[in-house]
Design an enzyme around this catalytic site. Structure first.
Site, PDB file in Angstrom:
ATOM      1  N   GLN A 172      -3.342 -12.006   7.237  1.00 15.33           N
ATOM      2  CA  GLN A 172      -3.032 -12.097   5.508  1.00 15.33           C
ATOM      3  C   GLN A 172      -2.635 -13.394   5.489  1.00 15.33           C
ATOM      4  OE1 GLN A 172      -2.843  -7.885   4.105  1.00 15.33           O
ATOM      5  NE2 GLN A 172      -0.578  -8.874   4.057  1.00 15.33           N
ATOM      6  N   MET A 213       0.998  -0.618  -0.251  1.00 11.09           N
ATOM      7  CA  MET A 213      -0.155  -0.056  -0.602  1.00 11.09           C
ATOM      8  C   MET A 213       0.642   1.094  -0.053  1.00 11.09           C
ATOM      9  SD  MET A 213      -4.005  -0.423   2.493  1.00 11.09           S
ATOM     10  CE  MET A 213      -3.265  -0.939   3.682  1.00 11.09           C
ATOM     11  N   HIS A 242       9.103  -3.458   3.572  1.00 17.70           N
ATOM     12  CA  HIS A 242       8.468  -3.771   2.409  1.00 17.70           C
ATOM     13  C   HIS A 242       9.865  -4.680   1.141  1.00 17.70           C
ATOM     14  CE1 HIS A 242       5.594  -0.472   4.090  1.00 17.70           C
ATOM     15  NE2 HIS A 242       4.801  -1.763   2.912  1.00 17.70           N
ATOM     16  N   LYS A 302       5.247  -9.849   9.344  1.00 19.55           N
ATOM     17  CA  LYS A 302       4.317  -8.650   9.797  1.00 19.55           C
ATOM     18  C   LYS A 302       2.937  -9.528   9.695  1.00 19.55           C
ATOM     19  CE  LYS A 302       3.475  -4.945  11.131  1.00 19.55           C
ATOM     20  NZ  LYS A 302       2.733  -4.151  10.709  1.00 19.55           N
ATOM     21  N   ASP A 303       2.679  -9.573   8.882  1.00 23.51           N
ATOM     22  CA  ASP A 303       0.607  -9.261   8.696  1.00 23.51           C
ATOM     23  C   ASP A 303       0.269 -11.113   8.865  1.00 23.51           C
ATOM     24  OD1 ASP A 303      -0.225  -6.654   8.173  1.00 23.51           O
ATOM     25  OD2 ASP A 303       1.650  -6.935   6.842  1.00 23.51           O
TER      26      ASP A 303
HETATM   27  P1  AMP Z   1       1.706  -2.724   3.258  1.00 20.87           P
HETATM   28  O1  AMP Z   1       1.925  -2.095   2.273  1.00 20.87           O
HETATM   29  O2  AMP Z   1       1.541  -2.607   4.952  1.00 20.87           O
HETATM   30  O3  AMP Z   1       0.291  -3.515   3.343  1.00 20.87           O
HETATM   31  O4  AMP Z   1       2.076  -3.651   3.184  1.00 20.87           O
HETATM   32  C1  AMP Z   1       2.832  -4.686   2.033  1.00 20.87           C
HETATM   33  C2  AMP Z   1       3.350  -5.967   2.770  1.00 20.87           C
HETATM   34  O5  AMP Z   1       4.401  -5.808   3.176  1.00 20.87           O
HETATM   35  C3  AMP Z   1       2.804  -7.130   3.152  1.00 20.87           C
HETATM   36  O6  AMP Z   1       3.268  -8.543   2.876  1.00 20.87           O
HETATM   37  C4  AMP Z   1       3.156  -6.801   4.941  1.00 20.87           C
HETATM   38  O7  AMP Z   1       3.300  -8.078   5.587  1.00 20.87           O
HETATM   39  C5  AMP Z   1       4.599  -6.425   5.107  1.00 20.87           C
HETATM   40  N1  AMP Z   1       5.362  -5.925   4.886  1.00 20.87           N
HETATM   41  C6  AMP Z   1       4.885  -4.463   5.650  1.00 20.87           C
HETATM   42  N2  AMP Z   1       5.631  -4.261   6.731  1.00 20.87           N
HETATM   43  C7  AMP Z   1       6.580  -5.402   7.074  1.00 20.87           C
HETATM   44  C8  AMP Z   1       8.027  -5.483   8.253  1.00 20.87           C
HETATM   45  N3  AMP Z   1       8.041  -4.705   9.427  1.00 20.87           N
HETATM   46  N4  AMP Z   1       8.392  -6.583   7.982  1.00 20.87           N
HETATM   47  C9  AMP Z   1       8.250  -7.481   7.142  1.00 20.87           C
HETATM   48  N5  AMP Z   1       6.915  -7.498   6.231  1.00 20.87           N
HETATM   49  C10 AMP Z   1       6.343  -6.144   5.577  1.00 20.87           C
END
Ligand code: AMP
Length: 282
Positions: A153, A30, A37, A149-150
């Protein structure tokens, strides 16, 4: 680096990649990118000929009172980070581009998405599985990388891919933390300095649960969770959940449980943060 704004352009390009036999790795995000990321992108870069990253704040996974409108965005910074990490293609559709105005089809996983974030955010996983399905159909990746992290999900997406026969391998990437232990998140941007310091209690307390259970076994789980809830509350956090589930079933742990997902969602001010630890049981 190519930037596509429309579904049609992206799918056309992806079809050509498929025909040319190139391996495609995909990282959906996102935006408001950070080192978490980037770790996913680096994993994709290692394995794929072509790395595609999507940047899309997906409206269907936000509830009416959630932070869709104020979700942080910085497209120029995201582009610079993706360039540095050798991303080949960015897909960044406008909100109106991604869904047909009279779209009436949803993809819904009905089991693993029930507890935790699924309980407090009822439309969330339906929005996630629907947009990820659409993205998979547009990108046609060989594999996609999602972060631990998620954790829920990641498990829901794996289940969806299995149940609907998507020809996509799902790779789970380790959770990336700041040096002080706070799980990296685009939402950390909302925290005041004081809230950020208080929020360190989440990781500290989840880690304490992990260490206690690793040392003394699952029989001490409930007392360790109770202590963690108390510690997090004392830091000023308002708990949505601090709990542990069987990581394979997303149900209460049983005697045969192999590993626990010890997970928390906690508000500091108006910011909801999530974090987790996976604890193997002997
Ligand atoms: P988001 O932009 O928050 O929807 O995250 C996009 C992807 O990045 C998802 O697969 C998240 O699980 C991963 N992600 C976000 N933050 C982290 C983190 N701190 N460590 C590992 N993966 C992450």
């Amino acid at each position: 680096m190519k930037i596509f704004k429309t579904r049609r352009e992206l799918q056309q390009f992806a079809l050509e990649l498929k025909r040319s036999g190139k391996t495609v790795g995909f990282v959906p995000t996102m935006g408001y990118l950070h080192a978490g990321h980037m770790s996913l992108i680096d994993i994709a870069r290692e394995k794929a000929d072509v790395v595609i990253v999507s940047i899309f704040v997906n409206p269907t996974q936000f509830g009416p009172t959630e932070d869709l409108d104020r979700y942080p965005r910085d497209f120029e910074r995201d582009l610079a980070m993706c360039t540095e990490h050798k991303v080949d293609v960015i897909f960044a559709p406008e909100p109106g581009e991604m869904y047909n105005a009279d779209s009436s089809t949803w993809v819904e996983e009905k089991k693993l998405s029930g507890p935790l974030c699924g309980a407090s955010r009822p439309c969330f996983y339906r929005g996630v599985t629907t947009v990820v399905s659409k993205l998979f159909n547009l990108v046609m990746p060989d594999f996609a990388v999602f972060g631990w992290k998620d954790a829920q999900q990641l498990l829901v997406i794996k289940r969806m891919v299995r149940d609907l026969d998507f020809p996509v391998e799902i790779i789970g990437a380790p959770l990336v933390r700041d040096t002080d232990g706070l799980a990296l998140s685009s939402r950390n941007r909302y925290l005041s300095d004081d809230e950020r310091t208080r929020a360190l209690a989440i990781h500290r307390n989840l880690l304490a649960v992990r260490e206690k259970v690793e040392a003394d076994g699952a029989s001490v789980l409930e007392s360790a969770l109770a202590r963690a809830r108390k510690g997090i509350e004392e830091s000023g956090g308002r708990i949505d959940y601090v709990t542990a589930l069987d990581v394979d079933t997303m149900e209460e742990p049983v005697s045969g449980t192999k590993a626990l997902l010890v997970a928390a969602a906690v508000f500091y001010g108006t910011t909801r943060l999530i974090d987790n630890e996976v604890v193997e049981l002997k």
